[in-house]
Design an enzyme around this catalytic site. Sequence first.
Site, short mmCIF file in Angstrom:
data_model
loop_
_atom_site.label_atom_id
_atom_site.label_comp_id
_atom_site.label_asym_id
_atom_site.label_seq_id
_atom_site.Cartn_x
_atom_site.Cartn_y
_atom_site.Cartn_z
N ASP A 88 1.03 -1.08 0.02
CA ASP A 88 -0.16 -0.09 -0.03
C ASP A 88 0.99 1.26 0.15
O ASP A 88 2.18 1.11 0.12
CB ASP A 88 -0.83 0.08 1.35
N SER A 89 0.33 2.52 -0.24
CA SER A 89 1.06 3.52 -0.21
C SER A 89 1.62 3.83 1.40
O SER A 89 2.66 4.76 1.39
CB SER A 89 0.12 4.63 -0.45
N CYS A 115 -4.69 -1.60 -1.68
CA CYS A 115 -4.89 0.11 -2.04
C CYS A 115 -5.66 0.27 -2.79
O CYS A 115 -5.64 -0.40 -4.11
CB CYS A 115 -3.28 0.27 -2.38
N GLU A 148 -2.30 8.82 8.35
CA GLU A 148 -0.78 8.59 8.38
C GLU A 148 0.04 9.45 9.85
O GLU A 148 0.87 9.20 10.14
CB GLU A 148 -0.18 8.97 7.15
N CYS A 163 -10.96 3.30 0.30
CA CYS A 163 -9.36 3.37 0.64
C CYS A 163 -8.99 2.53 1.63
O CYS A 163 -9.82 2.65 2.82
CB CYS A 163 -9.13 4.87 0.72
N HIS A 216 -6.91 2.87 4.02
CA HIS A 216 -6.74 3.74 5.40
C HIS A 216 -7.93 3.92 5.98
O HIS A 216 -7.83 4.14 7.02
CB HIS A 216 -5.95 5.03 4.93
N1 DGL Z 1 -4.54 3.16 1.20
C1 DGL Z 1 -4.62 3.88 -0.17
C2 DGL Z 1 -5.94 3.49 -0.96
O1 DGL Z 1 -6.36 2.53 -0.42
C3 DGL Z 1 -4.27 5.38 0.09
C4 DGL Z 1 -4.29 6.01 -0.76
C5 DGL Z 1 -3.10 7.05 -0.88
O2 DGL Z 1 -1.93 7.08 -0.55
O3 DGL Z 1 -3.46 8.32 -1.30
O4 DGL Z 1 -6.31 4.18 -1.72
#
Ligand code: DGL
Length: 276
Positions: A10-11, A73, A151, A185, A187
Amino acid sequence: MSEQAIGVFDSGLGGLTAVKEMVKVLPQENIIYFGDTARVPYGSRSEETIRQYAAQDAAFLLSKNVKMIIAACGTVSSVATELKDTLPVPFTGVVIPTATAAVRATRNGKVGIIGTSATVRSCSYKNEILRQNEKITVYQQDCPLFVNFVENGFISEKDPLVQLLVERYLCDLKKNGIDTLILGCTHFPIIAEAISDYLGKNVRLIDSGKETALYAANILNNHGLLNHSETIGSCSYYVSDTVEGFMHTAEIFLGKSVHDEVKHINIEKVALRLQG
Ligand code: DGL
């Protein structure tokens, strides 16, 4: 083969929502997680950049000899749709499992979707829902700041700042009378309590991380790749920014210490070496 790890990326912290579920469903599996914390957020970047990052993240996991890759993600799953065809191992993103769960869950046929800007722009979840049931009415809302909040550790449902942002982003969805909300998302499940407090208990939240973990377990089973060992699997975590920044929120969310398992990598350098 079956003892090889499952690669999840993931990011940033979001993909831990899939890891947490994976550990419950398949405790014997080894997991290697990569959170691209130096380049988060992905969701406000161009499609080209998101595709490039996704290819680099997958290349890193493949170098660890993983037997499957999960793009935990929503943004990568929505935009880098070609990734699947470039990989030598089974792959899943989060869109299909999550949309499928939402179609099953809704009673009044009104489904909300929240995600990053890139995810909402792609209409990935919306298209998949309508492909499965064209009678469902879909409402979308991008919530980019949720990613930054998570984050940075702003995750408590008691935090007035979190409550304010939730209300700002979700008031239209609430007015529209949705009974099901896709947390599109990965997150977002980390602030699910705050979202649920605002929308009320009658709105069912669909956790993209959780649904994807269940779906991935099925894929592994179908490919004969499940680890049948009797011992509990290990999880190791790699991040592209500081280990400390990741550890703090990861530990709150996972409810356990990850202190010895987190390592730093320079993803751009690593990708350059791996991709030539
Ligand atoms: N967890 C990522 C998602 O599901 C986060 C995206 C991001 O980094 O903006 O989209």
